[in-house]
Structures are given as structure tokens and as C-alpha cells.
Enzyme design. Structure first.
Site, PDB file in Angstrom:
ATOM      1  N   SER A 303       0.816  -1.217   0.000  1.00 65.26           N
ATOM      2  CA  SER A 303       0.000   0.000   0.000  1.00 65.26           C
ATOM      3  C   SER A 303       0.853   1.273   0.000  1.00 65.26           C
ATOM      4  O   SER A 303       1.591   1.527  -0.935  1.00 65.26           O
ATOM      5  CB  SER A 303      -0.960  -0.052   1.194  1.00 65.26           C
ATOM      6  OG  SER A 303      -1.936   0.943   1.124  1.00 65.26           O
ATOM      7  N   ASP A 314      10.569   5.073  -9.891  1.00 57.83           N
ATOM      8  CA  ASP A 314      10.211   5.686 -11.182  1.00 57.83           C
ATOM      9  C   ASP A 314      11.013   6.949 -11.474  1.00 57.83           C
ATOM     10  O   ASP A 314      11.286   7.264 -12.634  1.00 57.83           O
ATOM     11  CB  ASP A 314       8.713   6.018 -11.204  1.00 57.83           C
ATOM     12  CG  ASP A 314       7.855   4.792 -11.476  1.00 57.83           C
ATOM     13  OD1 ASP A 314       8.426   3.693 -11.612  1.00 57.83           O
ATOM     14  OD2 ASP A 314       6.620   4.939 -11.565  1.00 57.83           O
ATOM     15  N   LYS A 328      -0.579  -4.215  -3.260  1.00 59.54           N
ATOM     16  CA  LYS A 328      -1.884  -3.681  -2.849  1.00 59.54           C
ATOM     17  C   LYS A 328      -1.997  -2.249  -3.354  1.00 59.54           C
ATOM     18  O   LYS A 328      -1.410  -1.330  -2.784  1.00 59.54           O
ATOM     19  CB  LYS A 328      -2.058  -3.700  -1.328  1.00 59.54           C
ATOM     20  CG  LYS A 328      -3.425  -3.167  -0.899  1.00 59.54           C
ATOM     21  CD  LYS A 328      -3.510  -2.960   0.605  1.00 59.54           C
ATOM     22  CE  LYS A 328      -4.893  -2.444   0.998  1.00 59.54           C
ATOM     23  NZ  LYS A 328      -5.187  -1.115   0.406  1.00 59.54           N
TER      24      LYS A 328
END
Length: 535
Positions: A303, A314, A328
Site C-alpha cells: 500500500s 520511477d 496492494k
């Protein structure tokens, strides 16, 4: 008659609660059907609710034993309905809803100690340093036999923990048994506010190199991370440990990621059928602090912890090492309901800055397999491929895949035996009854010999060959438990971190993390220059 009336009213409330929840879901399903079929008057939902009410009425009147409405509705009807949707939509009864709010707030009121089961008893694992229990002199290994005169013989750990909690400033009497003390001991303790630290450990693991473990994301996490970074000072590198971090509040995950990224960088976005896309960016940024960063993750990283990991990966800000995370990426909106209950309903999905979906597939998978059976490796054919800022390939739809894999060490038979018999905990309790250790303490050969004698006395099975083979692991665990007993839980966790093979391995990748970030800056600068020339 009064009791029967009370049961009827309670049953009516439960049925109304189901109707309330179903009505909300019915609106979702109705709109979805309307989008495909053109019209939906809600009659299917009304028929289903009528059938449910009839079934519940028949069960309550005719079942062989009295029906417990809590069990039938809280543990049956509502969770069953929600689990058809996805693994993370959930209903919270009053007790679990209160626990959720307590966890989100990052504090509770009580005495401040961790308790756990040992030999069918509830014992003190460790009092937290500075709390009422610690100041009162309660020790690891103390057996809790009563709370406010109520025996704990038939209670589990949760039952005892609930008795220890209470309003700030109230008194609680804890009766304990202690090894080598003949009579039970009574401790009258005044409850106080007990913080639940999400940054449960941070220290300089090497000169100039910081280590920080974030256990979860609650209302205080961003501030805790900020304070820990300030306390560690001018860093030359950082290991950010997010292993076994189940996530928590989105806002705190965004706030933590903000500490490591440049101002304006996208951190995460989410959108769903009934919610417009929302993009979260770094509003403050790292202030130019670009020290090498390694993020340590495993299968328990989920999460909000995956949001932080995904954003750092990224943007090529740091190196992700460890195992593929849980996956999740569903957004739960928590709706407060009547009777101090709550509904966590999935309303959107999370996407990393490159557009990767964090959530892994769950359709056609049992709840058990979804949570516990994850043997297939995650860069499977068919997973979406996205690009980082520098053009590296990253995979979506199944958690955050690490840049460098570091497997969690598997335990062997000897290690399992030691832990199953609580050998280190019990030895530390025995050793510190009459002795004290200093912070420069090390486990020497004489202490190892004493540990052997203790295992023999406790009839814990082992062989000399196993002890030799597991020498470093055994010494590290003895030292850790002794430090917990003598100095508190955080000092014991520090000893454990300094001997953790994954943490030690991750330190080796700080130079690679620096090269990654430097190369990304170079590539991004070249792209920006090319755009300027073309314009």
C-alpha cells in the site's frame, strides 16, 4: 420479555445496517449495470435485500441454537458480501473500528508495554522505555496473572491488552509473577498517552550512513521521518527499510516520499469509476539533499509503502532492493457507520508516476492464496512495462519489483527450534535476574557455554554441530534479547538490525544507487536540452 425485545431491536439494527451497506453497493452495481444495459430501477437489489431479510428471519427463529447477531452479520453476511468485490473492502465492528482509528492516530492510552503468549500464559515481552510500565519496574518475562483483580487464566493476549488500556490518568492494578520471587507482585500504575512510533528505529549504521525502519503510515509518520532525518544530520547515504510495512494513510505516504524527491515530482495518482483522477506531487521537495538512497522491501511491503517505493524507483532517486512487494494498489475510503462501526470500501486504484498499476491480480484467487501463496515470480509474461525517468524498464500490475533481489534468509531446523522454545527470551530473562550488562557488551565463549547449560536445563534439543553452524545467528539473538531486557526494545532492535544479513547486503548497493541517480540526472538534462534546441 424485555430481553426478547432487546434482541429483536438489535436484530433489526443489524438488518438495517446490511441494507445500508447493500444500498451503497447497490448504487455502485446499479450504475454499472446502467452503463451497459441502459436502465436500472434497482428492483434486483430490492429483491435481494428482501430475500436476505427473509433468510435471516428464518435462521433466527428456527436455527438449532440461539443466533448471535454479531457473528451472523459482522462475521458472516457483510464480510462475505464485501469479499466478493475484492480482498481489501472490509467491514469493521466496533472493536476493530476502534483499533483502526487507534492505529491511524499513532497513539493510545494505557501502560506502555508489549505482551504476548508464553506457555499458555500472557507475559510481558518488553515495557516501552519511558512509559508508566517501564517507570514502575515491570520487566520482560513477568507473567500477568490479574488485571484489576480479574484473573487472566482464560484470556488471550488481546483480552489482556484491552484491560490494560483505559482513559488517561486512570489507575490500573497489574498483578504479576516473577521468577525467583515467591509471592505475586502488585503494580498500581496510572495510565498515560502511549505513542505508537511508526519510525521504530533509526541510527547511524556506518559513519555518515543512516538507517531508518518505517513500520507503518499513520498520522504522525511524516513528522517522525522528518525528525529522524534531522537527528541523523548530514547524511552521505541512507537505508530506508520498508520491510513488513503494511501501509496506512495515503497522505503520510505522500509526505514521506516528498522528503526524498524534487519539488513538483509526481508521487502517485489514483482514479476510479466514481472518482476523478487525482495526482499527488512533492509540494516541498528534498531541498537538494541528493544523498544515495537504498530502499529495502519485501513481500510484506504494501500500500502506502509501495507508493513510496514506486515513486523513488520511477524517478530513479534510489535503488529498490529485496523482494517484490505485496501488490496492494486499491484505495479504500473509510465510511463511519452507526453503532461505532465502519466500512472500508475500494473506490479507486493507485498508479505510480510512470503509470504502473500497483495492484496485483485477485480475480479467481482464494483469499488464502492471495495473502499467503505467492510462489510464482512476478515479472511474468503479460505484466505491463513502463519506463522510469531515465528510460529503465519497470513492471506494473504486481507490486514493485526490486532493482536488486535480496532474498529473505530461510530458517533452518535449529533456528526454528530455538524460536519455538523462546530460548533467547527465556535465557535473557534468566541472565538479567542477578546481572547487568553495559552497552559495549559482546557475547563471548563463556556466555555461550552458559547458554548451552541453560538449553540443557530447559530440555531444548540441539546438537553441538548445529550450534557451531549457527554461531553468528545465535550470538546475535542472545545479544538482542539481553539488550531488550536491559535497555529497552529499541536498543534490542538496533542490535538485531546490525546483524541483519539483508541490511548488511543493502549497504553494498549505496554506490550503485548513487550511480543510478547521477545517470538519471544526466539523461534528463540531455532530454531537456534537446527539447530546448528543437523549440
Amino acid at each position: 420479555m424485555a430481553a426478547s425485545s432487546s434482541r429483536s431491536l438489535r436484530s433489526l439494527f443489524f438488518i438495517c445496517l446490511v441494507i445500508l451497506v447493500c444500498g451503497a453497493l447497490g448504487a455502485v452495481f446499479g450504475q454499472r449495470i446502467g452503463a451497459t444495459a441502459g436502465v436500472s430501477d434497482g428492483s434486483d437489489v430490492s429483491d435481494s435485500l428482501r430475500n436476505f431479510s427473509q433468510v435471516y428471519d428464518l435462521v433466527e427463529q428456527n436455527y438449532a441454537e440461539p443466533v448471535n447477531p454479531d457473528k451472523a452479520i459482522y462475521n458472516g453476511a457483510i464480510p462475505g458480501m464485501l469479499h466478493v468485490l475484492d480482498p481489501h473492502s472490509n467491514f469493521f465492528d466496533p472493536k476493530s473500528y476502534s483499533a483502526l482509528r487507534e492505529e491511524q492516530r499513532g497513539k493510545y492510552y494505557g501502560v506502555g508495554m508489549q505482551v504476548g503468549p508464553r506457555n499458555n500464559k500472557v507475559i510481558v515481552i518488553a515495557p516501552f522505555v519511558g512509559t508508566p510500565a517501564y517507570r514502575a519496574g515491570i520487566r520482560p518475562g513477568d507473567i500477568i496473572i490479574a488485571v484489576d483483580g480479574k484473573p487472566t487464566d482464560n484470556m488471550n493476549t488481546s483480552d489482556v491488552a484491552e484491560l490494560l488500556k483505559g482513559p488517561k490518568g486512570t489507575n490500573v492494578k497489574i498483578t504479576i509473577l516473577r521468577e525467583e520471587v515467591d509471592k505475586p507482585m502488585d503494580f498500581n500504575i496510572v495510565r498515560d498517552e502511549i505513542p505508537r512510533a511508526s519510525v521504530d528505529l533509526h541510527f547511524m549504521i556506518r559513519p555518515g550512513i543512516g538507517y531508518m525502519h518505517v513500520a507503518g503510515f499513520q498520522e504522525t509518520t511524516e513528522k517522525e521521518v522528518s525528525d529522524a532525518l534531522d537527528e541523523m544530520g548530514d547524511l552521505k547515504g541512507l537505508i530506508l527499510d520498508l520491510r513488513q510495512n503494511p501501509g496506512g494513510l495515503l497522505s503520510e505516504g505522500v509526505g514521506v516520499a516528498d522528503k526524498f524527491l524534487r519539488k513538483g515530482a509526481v508521487i502517485v495518482s489514483h482514479h476510479g469509476r466514481a472518482s476523478a483522477e487525482r495526482v499527488y506531487r512533492a509540494s516541498h521537495g528534498n531541498g537538494g539533499k541528493e544523498y544515495p538512497l537504498v530502499v529495502l522491501v519485501n513481500r510484506g511491503t504494501a500500500s502506502a509503502a509501495e507508493i513510496v517505493s514506486g515513486a523513488i524507483q520511477d524517478h530513479d532517486r534510489g535503488l529498490i532492493v529485496g523482494e517484490t512487494t505485496f501488490g496492494k494498489g486499491l484505495v479504500q475510503t473509510v465510511y463511519p457507520l452507526a453503532e461505532n462501526t465502519g466500512l472500508a470500501l475500494t473506490t479507486a486504484k493507485y498508479y505510480t508516476p510512470s503509470g504502473r498499476l500497483i495492484q496485483r491480480e485477485y480475480t479467481g484467487v482464494s483469499l488464502y492464496d492471495y495473502y499467503y501463496n505467492r510462489d510464482k515470480e512476478d515479472n511474468a509474461p503479460g505484466r505491463e512495462v513502463k519506463l522510469t525517468d531515465s528510460g529503465r524498464q519497470v513492471f506494473g500490475g504486481g507490486g514493485i519489483s526490486p532493482d536488486v533481489k535480496i532474498a529473505t534468509p530461510k530458517s533452518n531446523h535449529f533456528q526454528d527450534t530455538m524460536l519455538q522454545h523462546y530460548a533467547f527470551f527465556n535465557f535473557a530473562k534468566h541472565y538479567t535476574l542477578s546481572r547487568h550488562i553495559s552497552k559495549n557488551f559482546e557475547v563471548d565463549d563463556n556466555l555461550m557455554q552458559e547458554f548451552r547449560k541453560f538449553l540443557d536445563a530447559q530440555k531444548v534439543p540441539y546438537t553441538e554441530a548445529e550450534l557451531v553452524e549457527n554461531n553468528d545467528w545465535t550470538r546475535a539473538n542472545i545479544k538482542s534479547e539481553l539488550f531488550i531486557a536491559e535497555f529497552g526494545q529499541q536498543e534490542g532492535l538496533r542490535v538485531r538490525a546490525e546483524a541483519d544479513p539483508q541490511i548488511m547486503e543493502s549497504l553494498k548497493y549505496l554506490p550503485k544507487a548513487k550511480d543510478l541517480a547521477d545517470n538519471a540526472k544526466k539523461i534528463i538534462a540531455e532530454h531537456n536540452n534537446a527539447r530546448t534546441v528543437n523549440q
